[in-house]
Motif scaffolding. Sequence first.
Motif, PDB file in Angstrom:
ATOM      1  N   ASP A 365       5.924   4.284  -2.398  1.00  0.00           N
ATOM      2  CA  ASP A 365       4.976   3.955  -3.471  1.00  0.00           C
ATOM      3  C   ASP A 365       5.696   3.593  -4.976  1.00  0.00           C
ATOM      4  N   GLU A 368       8.184   0.740  -4.296  1.00  0.00           N
ATOM      5  CA  GLU A 368       7.297  -0.493  -4.310  1.00  0.00           C
ATOM      6  C   GLU A 368       7.158  -0.988  -5.735  1.00  0.00           C
ATOM      7  N   LYS A 369       6.797   0.113  -6.663  1.00  0.00           N
ATOM      8  CA  LYS A 369       6.350  -0.300  -7.919  1.00  0.00           C
ATOM      9  C   LYS A 369       7.473  -0.920  -8.549  1.00  0.00           C
ATOM     10  N   ASN A 442       7.294   0.771   6.062  1.00  0.00           N
ATOM     11  CA  ASN A 442       7.264   1.175   4.524  1.00  0.00           C
ATOM     12  C   ASN A 442       6.919   0.112   3.807  1.00  0.00           C
ATOM     13  N   ARG A 489       2.457   2.939   6.256  1.00  0.00           N
ATOM     14  CA  ARG A 489       2.188   3.439   4.496  1.00  0.00           C
ATOM     15  C   ARG A 489       0.617   2.880   4.155  1.00  0.00           C
ATOM     16  N   PRO A 491      -0.519   2.373   0.962  1.00  0.00           N
ATOM     17  CA  PRO A 491       0.177   2.637  -0.547  1.00  0.00           C
ATOM     18  C   PRO A 491      -0.981   3.774  -1.446  1.00  0.00           C
ATOM     19  N   TRP A 493      -1.814   2.775  -4.350  1.00  0.00           N
ATOM     20  CA  TRP A 493      -2.918   2.006  -4.922  1.00  0.00           C
ATOM     21  C   TRP A 493      -4.136   1.374  -4.105  1.00  0.00           C
ATOM     22  N   PRO A 574       0.293  -4.173  -5.346  1.00  0.00           N
ATOM     23  CA  PRO A 574       1.709  -3.568  -5.841  1.00  0.00           C
ATOM     24  C   PRO A 574       1.984  -4.269  -7.187  1.00  0.00           C
TER      25      PRO A 574
END
Length: 668
Positions: A365, A368-369, A442, A489, A491, A493, A574
Amino acid sequence: MNKYILSLLIFVSATLFGQQKDYSIQAVNFTQVKLTDNFWLPRIEINRTVTIPASFERCESTGRVKNFVMAAEAKGKFCTTYPFDDTDIYKTLEGASFSLAVHPDSRLEAYIDSLITLIAKAQEPDGYLYTARTINPAAPHAWAGKERWEKERELSHELYNSGHLYEAAAAHFQATKKRNLLNIALKNADLVCSVFGPNKRRVAPGHEIVEMGLVKLYRITGKREYLATAKFFIDERGRYPDYDHTSTDSWKSGAYWQDDKPVTKQTEAEGHAVRAGYLYAAVADVAALTGDDSLLKAIDQIWTNVVEKKIYVQGSVGAIGDGERYGNNYELPNSTAYNETCAAISNMYWNQRMFLLHGDAKYIDVLEKMLYNGLISGVGLDGKSFFYTNAMEIKNSFQHKDLEATRSGWFECSCCPTNLARLIPSIPGYIYAQKEDNLYVNLFINSHSDILIRNQKVEVVQQNNYPWDAALVFHINPVKATSFNLLVRIPGWAQNIAIPSSLYLFQNEVMAKPVIKINGQLIDYSLQNGYAAINRTWNRKDVVEVFLPMEIRRVVANEKLKDNLGKVALQRGPLMYCAEWMDNHGKTSNIILPRGTNFTSEFTSDLLNGVMVLNAVVPAVNIQNNENVFTQKQTFRAIPYYSWANRGKGEMMVWFPEQIKGIDLLAK
Ligand code: FUB
Ligand code: ZN
């Protein structure tokens, strides 16, 4: 028993008994994942066709290549600014090698070989490679010191140069199977291992990365001395305990180099942010390979510290310009945010390794951010303009001297462009990972992969329109029916978690839950460490559909982030959003986003290579005739943060006030 003896014992026993410790989870190599993605493939392509050639061209035109020519001839005068300028060539070579691995190109390969020939000539007979000294050892670069290594702890960057050389050599060997660059790296590493060690010269490298590089060489050669030296460099930290949190000069202390406490005693991310990220990534590698729990515990704590107290909402780190460093806890100012692109890159390496250690989606997470926001904001859509710093706001009324509002093609210290050149082609390697018969998904990137699970080839095909929407389709095609656990995954969010801490929160809760179907049938699934676990026997043509609720989210900050009190940021999936002057009547510092504002999203294909914009009508503060202040409703448009500053220079904001709370009257 003292700490050093204990860790030596762990290390020696692992060596004697031939234990092959490593990450229990392994990433699926980027060469196994063939992208078909509308978001990432053009970026990797522009990196291949524009960024890498432009980087090589800049290495030539700025004198970086000439430094090697002069070192080979042992005559001339070092002709660029920094002793680490050699690394721009190494990093570009690394990126070019990744690119070659999936895109053969005989011209590029020949050019790379010519550079490698030159590098070999610049290497001294005993393996030493550092043009800033070799050109003229009697008058080395001012940062280099009179003798080899004597300024390593400070600014010579001799081991930093070695580290990037090793990273490049590993990538080049893996891509081409040629040993020409690898041999140069091994010769240098053998020298480094012969010079540094417990009963030899002792130093904590002044800029980490040699540790990660040595680990890569260890993985290729199996030579444990490389791993032992990487660990030695980590264990050497902690000799300069002069860290003063309150001093304005704190960056000059040991903490700047992560050298104020032994790594095992460090609990907080500190000092120069790029250095720190490479250290933490190397600590993860060494912890995985040696099973040293004290190292693991340290990076677990440091990671929590970053995510709870030291990361900007768009995934950047390294808030403070003076020392390019982490600030104190909750010190995340907007107007002076530094956020070096390399710091995001080093954190991406670190977060991937944290995932490989723990198998928890929270690390991805965060990765990715960073990746979709504060990292790719570092490169313009043209592939040849870059940010070194990544601002959180640009206001006409205030422009800090160090912060960039426009991109540049190159910098005198050009670490960031060449770091991007090497990171971007490796992105397919972050999509999947595997642990026995567990397959982790992922990142959501359109691609075809052949993955070996239980000795069966399984084709996995992703189809989606991520990051613009989150209807995700996975085609699973085993050659023969195969049972395995697919871990997708979910996420944070999509679960009302803005970040895995209380640093940022979503103001508006979304009730919709992620939904999963297999072959059209809804299934129940359990979440394991943030992954939807689907354990079954998979047959050819099985289709998994995952629907993540991708709403526009209002993000608010922990009240300890003083700069963000009463403010809101916008996120969708994301992506973090920002507003630029150009879409907002020439200005963004006058915009208010009250609670209850109705936002709509709209994919705009002719804007910024195609982006989902967020639209609304909002109040903006205006001044009439220099005496009347009034608000007026106007259209508002936000764009993904990564895409800002591609249309010229003007105001940009990420955080917006929700209401007016007092007005400052500025006399000019
Ligand atoms: O010191 C080498 C590189 O130059 C660092 O990683 C960057 O922060 C820049 O200072
Ligand atoms: Zn940089």
